[in-house]
Design a protein around this motif. Structure first.
Motif, PDB file in Angstrom:
ATOM      1  N   MET A   1       0.928  -1.312   0.035  1.00 58.78           N
ATOM      2  CA  MET A   1      -0.021   0.113  -0.107  1.00 58.78           C
ATOM      3  C   MET A   1       0.939   1.196   0.142  1.00 58.78           C
ATOM      4  O   MET A   1       1.420   1.632   0.988  1.00 58.78           O
ATOM      5  CB  MET A   1      -0.908  -0.259   1.393  1.00 58.78           C
ATOM      6  CG  MET A   1      -1.798  -1.110   0.957  1.00 58.78           C
ATOM      7  SD  MET A   1      -2.817  -1.229   2.799  1.00 58.78           S
ATOM      8  CE  MET A   1      -3.611   0.344   2.507  1.00 58.78           C
ATOM      9  N   LYS A   2       0.976   1.980  -0.998  1.00 65.80           N
ATOM     10  CA  LYS A   2       1.746   3.077  -1.320  1.00 65.80           C
ATOM     11  C   LYS A   2       0.851   4.217  -1.124  1.00 65.80           C
ATOM     12  O   LYS A   2      -0.279   4.307  -1.508  1.00 65.80           O
ATOM     13  CB  LYS A   2       2.489   2.879  -2.783  1.00 65.80           C
ATOM     14  CG  LYS A   2       3.457   1.821  -2.865  1.00 65.80           C
ATOM     15  CD  LYS A   2       3.935   1.742  -4.192  1.00 65.80           C
ATOM     16  CE  LYS A   2       4.840   0.641  -4.555  1.00 65.80           C
ATOM     17  NZ  LYS A   2       5.444   0.570  -5.889  1.00 65.80           N
ATOM     18  N   GLY A   3       1.656   5.279  -0.671  1.00 66.65           N
ATOM     19  CA  GLY A   3       1.025   6.533  -0.507  1.00 66.65           C
ATOM     20  C   GLY A   3       0.158   6.542   0.590  1.00 66.65           C
ATOM     21  O   GLY A   3      -0.584   7.770   0.599  1.00 66.65           O
ATOM     22  N   ALA A   4      -0.064   5.831   1.452  1.00 64.12           N
ATOM     23  CA  ALA A   4      -0.904   5.982   2.547  1.00 64.12           C
ATOM     24  C   ALA A   4      -0.122   6.807   3.676  1.00 64.12           C
ATOM     25  O   ALA A   4       1.155   6.699   3.637  1.00 64.12           O
ATOM     26  CB  ALA A   4      -1.069   4.790   3.330  1.00 64.12           C
ATOM     27  N   PRO A   5      -0.697   7.603   4.228  1.00 59.88           N
ATOM     28  CA  PRO A   5       0.041   8.614   5.489  1.00 59.88           C
ATOM     29  C   PRO A   5       0.103   7.871   6.599  1.00 59.88           C
ATOM     30  O   PRO A   5      -0.127   6.698   6.831  1.00 59.88           O
ATOM     31  CB  PRO A   5      -1.176   9.687   5.635  1.00 59.88           C
ATOM     32  CG  PRO A   5      -2.495   9.186   5.257  1.00 59.88           C
ATOM     33  CD  PRO A   5      -2.197   8.187   4.224  1.00 59.88           C
ATOM     34  N   ALA A   6       1.035   8.332   7.482  1.00 55.88           N
ATOM     35  CA  ALA A   6       1.483   7.543   8.668  1.00 55.88           C
ATOM     36  C   ALA A   6       0.366   7.434   9.455  1.00 55.88           C
ATOM     37  O   ALA A   6       0.345   6.372  10.152  1.00 55.88           O
ATOM     38  CB  ALA A   6       2.669   8.309   9.201  1.00 55.88           C
ATOM     39  N   GLU A   7      -0.287   8.221   9.883  1.00 56.75           N
ATOM     40  CA  GLU A   7      -1.666   8.050  10.595  1.00 56.75           C
ATOM     41  C   GLU A   7      -2.884   8.213   9.726  1.00 56.75           C
ATOM     42  O   GLU A   7      -3.596   9.185   9.720  1.00 56.75           O
ATOM     43  CB  GLU A   7      -1.418   9.425  11.870  1.00 56.75           C
ATOM     44  CG  GLU A   7      -0.323   9.294  12.550  1.00 56.75           C
ATOM     45  CD  GLU A   7      -0.197  10.353  13.640  1.00 56.75           C
ATOM     46  OE1 GLU A   7      -1.361  11.225  13.647  1.00 56.75           O
ATOM     47  OE2 GLU A   7       0.662  10.345  14.502  1.00 56.75           O
ATOM     48  N   ALA A   8      -3.117   7.082   9.064  1.00 51.69           N
ATOM     49  CA  ALA A   8      -4.218   7.065   7.971  1.00 51.69           C
ATOM     50  C   ALA A   8      -5.351   6.732   8.685  1.00 51.69           C
ATOM     51  O   ALA A   8      -5.246   5.661   9.834  1.00 51.69           O
ATOM     52  CB  ALA A   8      -3.875   6.237   6.836  1.00 51.69           C
ATOM     53  N   SER A   9      -6.449   7.041   8.540  1.00 49.92           N
ATOM     54  CA  SER A   9      -7.775   6.670   9.027  1.00 49.92           C
ATOM     55  C   SER A   9      -8.311   5.235   8.242  1.00 49.92           C
ATOM     56  O   SER A   9      -7.609   4.716   7.220  1.00 49.92           O
ATOM     57  CB  SER A   9      -8.823   7.678   8.949  1.00 49.92           C
ATOM     58  OG  SER A   9      -9.084   7.836   7.464  1.00 49.92           O
ATOM     59  N   ARG A  10      -9.139   4.748   8.810  1.00 51.37           N
ATOM     60  CA  ARG A  10      -9.774   3.468   7.965  1.00 51.37           C
ATOM     61  C   ARG A  10     -10.045   3.542   6.716  1.00 51.37           C
ATOM     62  O   ARG A  10     -10.066   2.921   5.733  1.00 51.37           O
ATOM     63  CB  ARG A  10     -10.892   2.785   8.860  1.00 51.37           C
ATOM     64  CG  ARG A  10     -11.423   1.384   8.475  1.00 51.37           C
ATOM     65  CD  ARG A  10     -12.713   0.759   9.399  1.00 51.37           C
ATOM     66  NE  ARG A  10     -12.876  -0.296   8.923  1.00 51.37           N
ATOM     67  CZ  ARG A  10     -12.442  -1.527   9.213  1.00 51.37           C
ATOM     68  NH1 ARG A  10     -11.451  -1.453   9.988  1.00 51.37           N
ATOM     69  NH2 ARG A  10     -12.963  -2.520   8.679  1.00 51.37           N
ATOM     70  N   GLU A  11     -10.763   4.836   6.522  1.00 49.97           N
ATOM     71  CA  GLU A  11     -11.269   4.891   5.088  1.00 49.97           C
ATOM     72  C   GLU A  11     -10.427   4.923   4.209  1.00 49.97           C
ATOM     73  O   GLU A  11     -10.348   4.598   2.938  1.00 49.97           O
ATOM     74  CB  GLU A  11     -12.093   6.273   5.184  1.00 49.97           C
ATOM     75  CG  GLU A  11     -13.069   6.511   3.650  1.00 49.97           C
ATOM     76  CD  GLU A  11     -13.725   7.858   3.657  1.00 49.97           C
ATOM     77  OE1 GLU A  11     -14.455   8.092   2.658  1.00 49.97           O
ATOM     78  OE2 GLU A  11     -13.992   8.214   4.863  1.00 49.97           O
ATOM     79  N   GLU A  12      -9.060   5.792   4.365  1.00 45.02           N
ATOM     80  CA  GLU A  12      -7.999   5.941   3.879  1.00 45.02           C
ATOM     81  C   GLU A  12      -7.366   4.771   3.396  1.00 45.02           C
ATOM     82  O   GLU A  12      -6.993   4.586   2.286  1.00 45.02           O
ATOM     83  CB  GLU A  12      -7.148   7.130   4.491  1.00 45.02           C
ATOM     84  CG  GLU A  12      -7.648   8.458   4.398  1.00 45.02           C
ATOM     85  CD  GLU A  12      -6.877   9.489   5.253  1.00 45.02           C
ATOM     86  OE1 GLU A  12      -5.894   9.018   5.868  1.00 45.02           O
ATOM     87  OE2 GLU A  12      -6.911  10.693   5.263  1.00 45.02           O
ATOM     88  N   LEU A  13      -7.044   3.957   4.432  1.00 49.90           N
ATOM     89  CA  LEU A  13      -6.739   2.468   4.104  1.00 49.90           C
ATOM     90  C   LEU A  13      -7.382   1.591   3.250  1.00 49.90           C
ATOM     91  O   LEU A  13      -6.760   1.007   2.432  1.00 49.90           O
ATOM     92  CB  LEU A  13      -6.427   1.979   5.362  1.00 49.90           C
ATOM     93  CG  LEU A  13      -5.424   2.516   6.661  1.00 49.90           C
ATOM     94  CD1 LEU A  13      -5.349   1.743   7.787  1.00 49.90           C
ATOM     95  CD2 LEU A  13      -3.966   2.350   5.981  1.00 49.90           C
ATOM     96  N   GLU A  14      -8.767   1.816   3.248  1.00 53.50           N
ATOM     97  CA  GLU A  14      -9.654   1.104   2.304  1.00 53.50           C
ATOM     98  C   GLU A  14      -9.228   1.438   0.892  1.00 53.50           C
ATOM     99  O   GLU A  14      -9.280   0.759   0.144  1.00 53.50           O
ATOM    100  CB  GLU A  14     -10.776   1.130   2.610  1.00 53.50           C
ATOM    101  CG  GLU A  14     -11.281   0.214   4.051  1.00 53.50           C
ATOM    102  CD  GLU A  14     -12.699   0.618   4.433  1.00 53.50           C
ATOM    103  OE1 GLU A  14     -13.372   1.204   3.665  1.00 53.50           O
ATOM    104  OE2 GLU A  14     -13.156  -0.174   5.137  1.00 53.50           O
ATOM    105  N   LYS A  15      -9.247   2.799   0.483  1.00 57.13           N
ATOM    106  CA  LYS A  15      -8.963   3.424  -0.622  1.00 57.13           C
ATOM    107  C   LYS A  15      -7.585   3.015  -1.207  1.00 57.13           C
ATOM    108  O   LYS A  15      -7.457   2.675  -2.493  1.00 57.13           O
ATOM    109  CB  LYS A  15      -9.061   5.079  -0.636  1.00 57.13           C
ATOM    110  CG  LYS A  15     -10.437   5.551  -0.352  1.00 57.13           C
ATOM    111  CD  LYS A  15     -10.607   7.016  -0.479  1.00 57.13           C
ATOM    112  CE  LYS A  15     -12.047   7.525  -0.125  1.00 57.13           C
ATOM    113  NZ  LYS A  15     -12.086   9.121  -0.156  1.00 57.13           N
ATOM    114  N   ALA A  16      -6.607   2.854  -0.250  1.00 60.16           N
ATOM    115  CA  ALA A  16      -5.250   2.617  -0.661  1.00 60.16           C
ATOM    116  C   ALA A  16      -5.304   1.097  -1.125  1.00 60.16           C
ATOM    117  O   ALA A  16      -4.632   0.800  -1.824  1.00 60.16           O
ATOM    118  CB  ALA A  16      -4.213   2.983   0.387  1.00 60.16           C
ATOM    119  N   ASN A  17      -5.978   0.283  -0.247  1.00 62.60           N
ATOM    120  CA  ASN A  17      -6.162  -1.199  -0.429  1.00 62.60           C
ATOM    121  C   ASN A  17      -6.990  -1.241  -2.141  1.00 62.60           C
ATOM    122  O   ASN A  17      -6.366  -2.220  -2.755  1.00 62.60           O
ATOM    123  CB  ASN A  17      -6.936  -1.847   0.392  1.00 62.60           C
ATOM    124  CG  ASN A  17      -6.676  -3.375   0.529  1.00 62.60           C
ATOM    125  OD1 ASN A  17      -5.931  -3.685  -0.413  1.00 62.60           O
ATOM    126  ND2 ASN A  17      -7.451  -3.964   1.304  1.00 62.60           N
TER     127      ASN A  17
END
Length: 328
Positions: free
Chosen positions: A247-263
């Motif tokens: 998962m590239k481009g995810a911020p260090a302190e990412a929320s659940r929604e951001e992690l799902e988008k990155a996935n």
């Protein structure tokens, strides 16, 4: 239709007649035998004759046809041997043997079909005879059932059997038994008194020698070492939590929604890469298929050229042989 078998038989009869007459021609060669055998393997007159409808009319003819078919199988094997003996000296050995083997398989299959037709005629005749016997037995008048008389039961009692009384015989006199003879008592045997021997002296036994105890062989006392200290065990380093792999481009302190988008973006990228690899594989398979087809075409063309060369070579050999025959 001109039957090839008639031609082969005529050629064989001419060759045998010439050999029997003592002509100046040489005996039949292997090439001539192979030529006659090839004509025989291409002949289908036996099957065409007996495979027609109602060609085998009665069981006697069927038995003769079965014997002829069995002889045909033996002749096909002999013809195959003659052709194979010549194929080993030709240019395309495997192709020559395969062609002859295919012809022999076809002729054997036809001969076995004729044998099956003959067996069917024999079986139908057996069925017809069996049905005729059954109908004949059914047409005969049936005999009346056998009359069985009932068993007679006697009511009168039979007369008692007369038993003669047992005869009592006269008493016999007792048999005379002689008195037992009393023998004199036997005298005791003379016993000798036992001899008293002197007691044996004890053996000379030496007293055991007492040895001095052995001293220990130079053993040094064990050295007491200090306990070893643990090697460089520092305090455990606490690392930050790692993100999911890929998962590239995810911020260090990412929320659940951001992690799902990155996935989802990572999954779409993997799907695109798999589609690209599949396209490349299909393209490579198409190229290899085309290459195999080109190789097959080149092989067939080469095989055809070699076959034509073999035919030209055989034609040249025949022309040479005919020229030599005319010369001599």
């Amino acid at each position: 239709m001109i039957h090839v078998r008639t031609t082969a038989a005529l050629l064989l009869s001419i060759l045998l007649a010439s050999a029997a007459a003592g002509a100046a021609e040489p005996p039949q060669t292997a090439e001539q035998k192979a030529e006659v055998a090839e004509h025989y393997l291409r002949d289908t007159s036996f099957y065409e004759r007996w495979s027609q409808k109602d060609a085998i009319k009665d069981p006697d003819l069927a038995e003769r046809v079965k014997k002829d078919a069995s002889r045909e199988l033996d002749r096909i094997d002999r013809a195959m041997e003659d052709v194979q003996a010549v194929c080993n000296s030709r240019f395309l050995v495997n192709k020559c043997i395969d062609d002859a083997r295919k012809l022999s398989f076809e002729r054997k299959r036809e001969a076995r079909r004729v044998m099956v037709l003959a067996d069917e005629v024999i079986r139908m005749e057996r069925v017809r005879r069996s049905e005729a016997r059954r109908a004949e037995q059914a047409a005969k008048p049936r005999q009346a059932p056998m009359q069985v008389k009932p068993k007679e039961v006697k009511t009168d009692r039979p007369e008692p059997v007369k038993i003669t009384p047992k005869k009592v015989g006269e008493k016999r006199e007792p048999s005379r038994i002689a008195p037992k003879e009393v023998r004199e008592p036997s005298k005791p045997t003379t016993l000798r008194s036992a001899e008293v021997k002197e007691p044996s002296k004890p053996m000379d036994l030496k007293p055991a020698e007492v040895k001095e105890p052995s001293k220990p062989s130079g053993l040094k006392p064990a050295e007491v070492r200090e306990p070893s200290k643990p090697s460089g065990m520092g305090a455990a380093e606490v690392r930050p939590e790692s993100l999911p792999s890929g998962m590239k481009g995810a911020p260090a302190e990412a929320s659940r929604e951001e992690l799902e988008k990155a996935n989802e973006a990572y999954f779409a990228e993997k799907q695109a890469e798999a589609a690209r690899r599949l396209e490349e594989a299909e393209k490579l398979a198409a190229e290899r298929r085309a290459e195999r087809e080109r190789k097959q075409q080149r092989f067939e063309k080469s095989l055809e050229e070699r076959s034509e060369a073999q035919k030209r070579y055989e034609q040249q050999q025949k022309e040479k042989q005919s020229g030599l025959a005319k010369y001599f």
